[in-house]
Design a protein around this motif. Structure first.
Motif, PDB file in Angstrom:
ATOM      1  N   MET A  16       0.825  -1.204   0.000  1.00 53.33           N
ATOM      2  CA  MET A  16       0.000   0.000   0.000  1.00 53.33           C
ATOM      3  C   MET A  16       0.863   1.259   0.000  1.00 53.33           C
ATOM      4  N   ALA A  17       0.360   2.296  -0.668  1.00 57.31           N
ATOM      5  CA  ALA A  17       1.118   3.552  -0.744  1.00 57.31           C
ATOM      6  C   ALA A  17       1.339   4.142   0.638  1.00 57.31           C
ATOM      7  N   ALA A  18       0.332   4.042   1.499  1.00 56.79           N
ATOM      8  CA  ALA A  18       0.450   4.504   2.879  1.00 56.79           C
ATOM      9  C   ALA A  18       0.327   3.299   3.801  1.00 56.79           C
ATOM     10  N   THR A  19       1.255   3.149   4.719  1.00 57.54           N
ATOM     11  CA  THR A  19       1.223   2.021   5.634  1.00 57.54           C
ATOM     12  C   THR A  19      -0.095   2.014   6.395  1.00 57.54           C
ATOM     13  N   PRO A  20      -0.797   0.885   6.470  1.00 58.48           N
ATOM     14  CA  PRO A  20      -2.062   0.835   7.216  1.00 58.48           C
ATOM     15  C   PRO A  20      -1.876   1.348   8.639  1.00 58.48           C
ATOM     16  N   GLU A  21      -2.819   2.154   9.087  1.00 56.98           N
ATOM     17  CA  GLU A  21      -2.702   2.806  10.383  1.00 56.98           C
ATOM     18  C   GLU A  21      -2.448   1.828  11.538  1.00 56.98           C
ATOM     19  N   PRO A  22      -3.093   0.642  11.582  1.00 54.13           N
ATOM     20  CA  PRO A  22      -2.794  -0.279  12.687  1.00 54.13           C
ATOM     21  C   PRO A  22      -1.332  -0.713  12.723  1.00 54.13           C
ATOM     22  N   PHE A  23      -0.659  -0.720  11.576  1.00 56.86           N
ATOM     23  CA  PHE A  23       0.749  -1.111  11.548  1.00 56.86           C
ATOM     24  C   PHE A  23       1.659  -0.032  12.126  1.00 56.86           C
ATOM     25  N   THR A  24       1.181   1.202  12.215  1.00 59.35           N
ATOM     26  CA  THR A  24       2.025   2.291  12.709  1.00 59.35           C
ATOM     27  C   THR A  24       1.996   2.400  14.223  1.00 59.35           C
ATOM     28  N   ARG A  25       1.122   1.651  14.874  1.00 67.59           N
ATOM     29  CA  ARG A  25       1.043   1.729  16.335  1.00 67.59           C
ATOM     30  C   ARG A  25       2.229   1.014  16.973  1.00 67.59           C
ATOM     31  N   THR A  26       2.632   1.533  18.119  1.00 74.11           N
ATOM     32  CA  THR A  26       3.741   0.927  18.845  1.00 74.11           C
ATOM     33  C   THR A  26       3.208  -0.187  19.740  1.00 74.11           C
TER      34      THR A  26
ATOM     35  N   ALA B 278       8.732   8.610   9.290  1.00 71.00           N
ATOM     36  CA  ALA B 278       9.411   7.511   9.981  1.00 71.00           C
ATOM     37  C   ALA B 278       8.419   6.534  10.613  1.00 71.00           C
ATOM     38  N   ARG B 279       7.292   7.034  11.123  1.00 70.27           N
ATOM     39  CA  ARG B 279       6.333   6.144  11.782  1.00 70.27           C
ATOM     40  C   ARG B 279       5.713   5.162  10.782  1.00 70.27           C
ATOM     41  N   ASN B 280       5.612   5.568   9.507  1.00 70.99           N
ATOM     42  CA  ASN B 280       5.055   4.671   8.497  1.00 70.99           C
ATOM     43  C   ASN B 280       6.057   3.620   8.039  1.00 70.99           C
ATOM     44  N   LEU B 281       7.338   3.856   8.326  1.00 76.05           N
ATOM     45  CA  LEU B 281       8.377   2.912   7.913  1.00 76.05           C
ATOM     46  C   LEU B 281       8.806   1.989   9.045  1.00 76.05           C
ATOM     47  N   ARG B 282       8.275   2.222  10.218  1.00 76.82           N
ATOM     48  CA  ARG B 282       8.677   1.420  11.372  1.00 76.82           C
ATOM     49  C   ARG B 282       8.351  -0.050  11.176  1.00 76.82           C
ATOM     50  N   PHE B 283       7.158  -0.329  10.625  1.00 80.26           N
ATOM     51  CA  PHE B 283       6.746  -1.723  10.456  1.00 80.26           C
ATOM     52  C   PHE B 283       7.610  -2.461   9.433  1.00 80.26           C
ATOM     53  N   PRO B 284       7.779  -1.947   8.195  1.00 79.53           N
ATOM     54  CA  PRO B 284       8.614  -2.692   7.246  1.00 79.53           C
ATOM     55  C   PRO B 284      10.070  -2.792   7.704  1.00 79.53           C
ATOM     56  N   LEU B 285      10.568  -1.806   8.443  1.00 75.14           N
ATOM     57  CA  LEU B 285      11.950  -1.886   8.937  1.00 75.14           C
ATOM     58  C   LEU B 285      12.072  -2.989   9.984  1.00 75.14           C
ATOM     59  N   GLU B 286      11.120  -3.036  10.890  1.00 72.30           N
ATOM     60  CA  GLU B 286      11.169  -4.081  11.916  1.00 72.30           C
ATOM     61  C   GLU B 286      11.008  -5.461  11.295  1.00 72.30           C
ATOM     62  N   MET B 287      10.148  -5.550  10.279  1.00 76.64           N
ATOM     63  CA  MET B 287       9.943  -6.824   9.593  1.00 76.64           C
ATOM     64  C   MET B 287      11.227  -7.264   8.882  1.00 76.64           C
ATOM     65  N   THR B 288      11.914  -6.317   8.263  1.00 76.07           N
ATOM     66  CA  THR B 288      13.167  -6.639   7.567  1.00 76.07           C
ATOM     67  C   THR B 288      14.222  -7.132   8.552  1.00 76.07           C
ATOM     68  N   ARG B 289      14.314  -6.494   9.695  1.00 73.84           N
ATOM     69  CA  ARG B 289      15.284  -6.931  10.706  1.00 73.84           C
ATOM     70  C   ARG B 289      14.982  -8.353  11.172  1.00 73.84           C
ATOM     71  N   LEU B 290      13.699  -8.636  11.391  1.00 73.68           N
ATOM     72  CA  LEU B 290      13.324  -9.956  11.880  1.00 73.68           C
ATOM     73  C   LEU B 290      13.610 -11.047  10.846  1.00 73.68           C
ATOM     74  N   LEU B 291      13.516 -10.716   9.568  1.00 75.64           N
ATOM     75  CA  LEU B 291      13.773 -11.712   8.520  1.00 75.64           C
ATOM     76  C   LEU B 291      15.263 -12.029   8.376  1.00 75.64           C
TER      77      LEU B 291
END
Length: 942
Positions: free
Chosen positions: A243-253, A294-307
């Motif tokens: 998605m062009a904009a990260t889904p809002e639930p994914f941006t929550r801490t 940065a808050r919209n990139l937190r999820f894909p960054l964390e996912m990349t680290r975990l992979l």
């Protein structure tokens, strides 16, 4: 409105609602609705709707009795009863019901069911369900279910499914697909779409709204299990990551150990093989490359680290990591830099890629990233000296860094490997050495010799922005069509000039053609919140209250209160400034479309909000000739906006007095009063612990508005505070992030020191708290008229120390505008900053950032004059001010460029001390620069 009760055959009497007992037939003769309860077949309820006095009611009885029960349930807001009431109805009955449902929808939209608001929402819920069950076509059902005026937070998807009954699977799939394309419907109505999909057996094509709704729906403590159970999880997850904009639930801490932590859940599915690892990694890297907050990139960054990508996967994406290191937000750039450093250590990073990466990273402002990059290049060059020709030109990007210590590191790195490069590269490096601070000039000369270009002591020339010219305000629109376009398209709340033009145009056109404007407003705004009867309970809320007054939607008692209400003794100044706008709007709402308000006196002629005196005289003359008495609030605001110090004011005063009207004589007296309104600012002594919420400043600011009997007694109550009606006490203010800051600046365009005093409490929240946006009026204030006293310099000092970078930037702009106009007392500003920094209200690091921004425009002399006046109050302190070294670095840079030589008191003692802290190092640098300066002198005022 009255209610009438009838007992014969269900008839109604009166001008409202009639309830009668009869044979199942309801007849309405009023403007309301007739409900009859009879003893006919099934003892059903008859409902009739009348169109006016003597109008016939539309009633369905006997065979159509089920329709009456359905409509009664809808009017009562009983959505849960609707599916069962729909079930026995055939197509003809549903068609008959639909016609009345549409009428009820129009009534609710017009606000007839807005009190209480909860009933209106319950009726909308019932309408939503009933309409879905009565509409046979897919397109019409999708339009009904996607209507914004019917959807509420309590809309029940399962009820709609029940109301739809056993529709054909293809029909259900078509409806689901249409609704999925409507983002708001898909997000809030996911249960409905999922139910339609399950019922049809078809898969709904993933859309942003549907996927966001799916994520919200399944995010609970059984997240992993629910993802496993859903066969569409791979497709929906892939869409979410794309998605062009990260889904809002994914941006929550969410803490990693939580069962609701999406990255951990997806990693589990990748490990199990449910999700394709390569696809997920590729989607995450692609999302990081697209960038964004940065808050919209937190999820894909964390996912990349975990992979945990392997060496081969990292090498395949080297161009991607280089791009991220150069342009991505700091957390992403830091990760990309670590990845590339790992590849470089393994000898897997090509020199060309490292050079590209180095040029990009060294252009960034984050010191941690810059220093890490220089260290990385140093390690590579120590291992591969032959790469110097490719890498050293990229290193010179750091020569222009704001931090002279970074410049020094880069110069030393170039010096260590300069022998390994070709003469052509050496000349290229010498050319870029001109970017270095003058403090490194000697070292650069020793390194490059005659190849270094540029004279060592070029004459300094201060660069200030051109003096801004006043921009005239365009005339109001002249056609209803242009007015409607202005109301819809332009962002009036953010542009006070556009707001004033639209308000004046609305008043003028309504005076000439009220019917035409009313019809256009109803057509342009068929269903808006401001048309609800419960609106406007507090403030005027912008032009909407004037439109509501034009349509006759306002209660007269509320209008009278809005026109006469003043500001209480405990009001903050922002409430008082907003109150001036509010009372004008309520006055316009009351008088619009009548002969009492043909146009507005207070419409500005200049973008600052000011009015030329001759223009106001002509407006008053037009009122006199038309026999119209000026509206009190409109006249009061016009007087506050008229430019009393304009060269034309004297002649205008004579012409105003010659009008022979009270308003003319009042304008003449006002134009002759140089200080018609004024205020002074003081600060209470620090005598207790600071407030944990507001800090020191807001508790200690005392703004004393001078006593002016004329304003207090002759202006409307909302203006009384400008005559000294507010007691001079500290005023807490919480309007830094709301209110109408852009509008505040145009209330007092002729008295900017008073305006500045009113802005101080809000700015204090931006200095010592988390508030933002209170500096919005500063640019207009700097371009306005009136004396520049202590209050103006204080708002600049506060603005330069704000928490938010955008607020500081606006303060810098205002300071430079005043400097270019010759109105900035730089030493006075420095003196105010000295005590604010000394007591800890203004943080040195924020001030340093603002000062560096101002200096980089070329105003090195102006900034140094400010800092030179500030430093003597800080340098001799027994305990060094934390962070002062950053301010000294900016001061040294200014001196090195402008050639000043007056040494502040206390500098020599600090520079002579031992140690290598930034404070001491920068003090020595500043002292050396001052002692090597030229004999140029700087003006007290830039």
């Amino acid at each position: 409105m009255t209610d009438g009760t009838g007992t014969d055959a269900g008839s109604t009497t009166g001008d409202g609602t009639g309830v009668g007992t009869g044979a199942g037939t309801g007849v309405g003769t009023g403007a309301g609705t007739g409900v009859g309860t009879g003893a006919g077949a099934g003892a059903d309820t008859a409902v009739g709707t009348g169109a006016g006095a003597g109008g016939g009611a539309v009633g369905v009885a006997g065979e159509g009795s089920g329709v009456e029960r359905l409509l009664a349930a809808v009017r009562a807001g009983r959505a849960a009863d609707v599916p069962a009431l729909l079930e026995p109805l055939d197509d003809a009955a549903r068609k008959a019901a639909l016609a009345q449902l549409k009428e009820l929808r129009a009534e609710v939209g017009a606000g007839r069911w807005a009190a209480p608001p909860s009933l209106a929402n319950r009726i909308r819920d019932a309408l939503y369900v009933a309409g879905a069950g009565c509409l046979p076509g897919v397109a019409a059902a999708a339009s009904w279910l996607g209507a914004r005026d019917l959807m509420t937070r309590t809309t029940d998807g399962p009820l709609v499914l029940a109301a739809l009954g056993d529709r054909d699977p293809e029909w259900a799939a078509d409806l689901a697909g249409r609704l999925a394309e409507r983002r708001a419907v898909a997000e809030t109505g996911y249960p409905l779409l999922h139910g339609l999909m399950s019922r049809s057996g078809h898969a709904v094509p993933p859309t942003d709204g549907y996927v966001t709704g799916w994520i919200r729906h399944i995010t609970d403590d059984r997240l992993v299990e629910r993802l496993r159970e859903d066969p569409r999880t791979p497709a929906l997850v892939a869409h979410a990551l794309a998605m062009a904009a990260t889904p809002e639930p994914f941006t929550r801490t969410v803490r990693p150990g939580s069962p609701r932590h999406w990255p951990t859940a997806l990693q589990t599915l990748v490990t199990e093989g449910t999700l394709d690892r390569a696809q997920i990694l590729d989607l995450c890297v692609t999302r990081l490359l697209r960038g964004g907050p940065a808050r919209n990139l937190r999820f894909p960054l964390e996912m990349t680290r975990l992979l945990e990508p392997g060496a081969d996967e990292l090498r395949k994406r080297i161009p991607d990591w280089v791009e991220m290191a150069s342009d991505a937000p700091s957390p992403v750039a830091g990760y990309a830099q670590d990845v590339l450093a790992e590849l470089a250590a393994a000898g897997a990073l090509p020199v060309a890629a490292l050079a590209e990466m180095t040029a990009g990273v060294l252009f960034r402002t984050e010191k941690k990233l810059v220093r890490a990059q220089l260290a990385l290049v140093g390690r590579v060059l120590a291992r591969e000296p032959g790469a110097a020709g490719a890498l050293l030109p990229a290193v010179t990007e750091a020569f222009g860094n704001d931090d002279t210590s970074v410049q020094e590191r880069a110069l030393k790195l170039v010096g260590r490997h300069l022998r390994a490069v070709e003469p052509e590269v050496r000349r290229e490096l010498a050319e870029t050495a001109g970017l270095l601070s003058p403090t490194h000039r000697q070292a650069a000369e020793a390194l490059f010799g005659d190849a270094l270009e540029g004279p060592a002591g070029a004459a300094y020339e201060e660069i200030l922005p051109p003096v801004p010219e006043r921009q005239p305000v365009g005339p109001p629109v002249t056609t209803v069509e242009a007015l409607m376009e202005q109301l819809v398209v332009e962002r009036l709340s953010e542009d006070p000039v556009a707001f004033e033009r639209a308000l004046d145009g609305l008043v003028r056109l309504a005076h000439r053609d009220r019917t035409g404007v009313v019809e256009a407003v109803r057509e342009t705004f068929p269903r808006t919140e401001w048309q609800e009867a419960a609106s406007f309970t507090d403030g005027a809320q912008g032009l909407e209250v004037v439109l509501a007054g034009l349509l006759g939607l306002l209660d007269q008692a509320r209008v009278d209160l809005g026109r006469t209400r003043g500001r209480g003794a405990d009001s903050c100044f922002h409430e008082a400034l907003s109150g001036v706008l509010d009372v004008r709007l309520w006055e316009a709402a009351d008088l619009i479309g009548t002969g009492a308000l043909p146009f507005l006196l207070a419409t500005p002629t200049w973008h600052t909000g000011g009015i030329d005196p001759p223009v106001l005289v002509e407006r008053l003359r037009a009122c006199r000739d038309a026999g119209v008495e000026p509206a009190p609030a409109d006249l009061a605001q016009a007087l506050l906006r008229v430019l009393r110090r304009d060269p034309s004011a004297g002649r205008a005063a004579e012409e105003a007095a010659a009008l022979g009207t009270p308003a003319g004589r009042g304008l003449a007296a006002w134009l002759r009063e140089e200080d018609a309104v004024a205020a002074s600012v003081e600060f209470l002594a620090r005598g207790r612990e600071p407030s944990p919420v507001t800090g020191w400043l807001i508790d200690r600011i005392v703004v004393d508005v001078d006593d002016r009997a004329t304003v207090r007694e002759e202006f409307p109550p909302a203006f009384g505070w400008l005559g000294g009606a507010l007691e001079a006490v500290p005023r807490r203010c919480h309007h830094g992030e709301d209110g109408s800051p852009a509008q505040w600046a145009t209330v007092l365009p002729a008295d900017r020191d008073l305006l500045a005093a009113c802005l101080l409490p809000g700015l204090a929240g931006c200095v010592g708290g988390s508030a933002r946006g209170a500096t919005e009026p500063l640019t207009t204030l700097a371009e306005a008229e009136g004396p520049v006293g202590r209050a103006v310099h204080l708002v600049l000092a506060f603005g330069l120390g704000c928490v938010d970078a955008d607020d500081r930037l606006r303060a810098v702009d205002a300071m430079l505008v005043l400097a270019s106009r010759g109105e900035l007392n730089a030493r006075r500003l420095g003196a105010e900053l000295a005590w604010l920094v000394a007591e800890g209200s203004v943080k040195p690091n924020r001030l340093a950032d603002a000062a560096r921004t101002a200096a980089d425009t070329g105003a090195y002399g102006t900034v140094w004059t400010v800092l030179a006046a500030m430093l003597p109050g800080l340098l001799p302190a027994a305990t060094p001010v934390r962070g002062l070294g950053e301010v000294l670095a900016v001061a040294a840079d200014c001196v090195e460029r402008c050639g000043a030589h007056d040494e502040p008191a206390g500098l020599d003692a600090l520079a002579s001390g031992r140690g290598s802290t930034q404070l001491v190092v920068q003090a020595r640098r500043l002292r050396n620069a001052l002692r090597q300066g030229t004999d140029q002198s700087l003006a007290e005022t830039a």
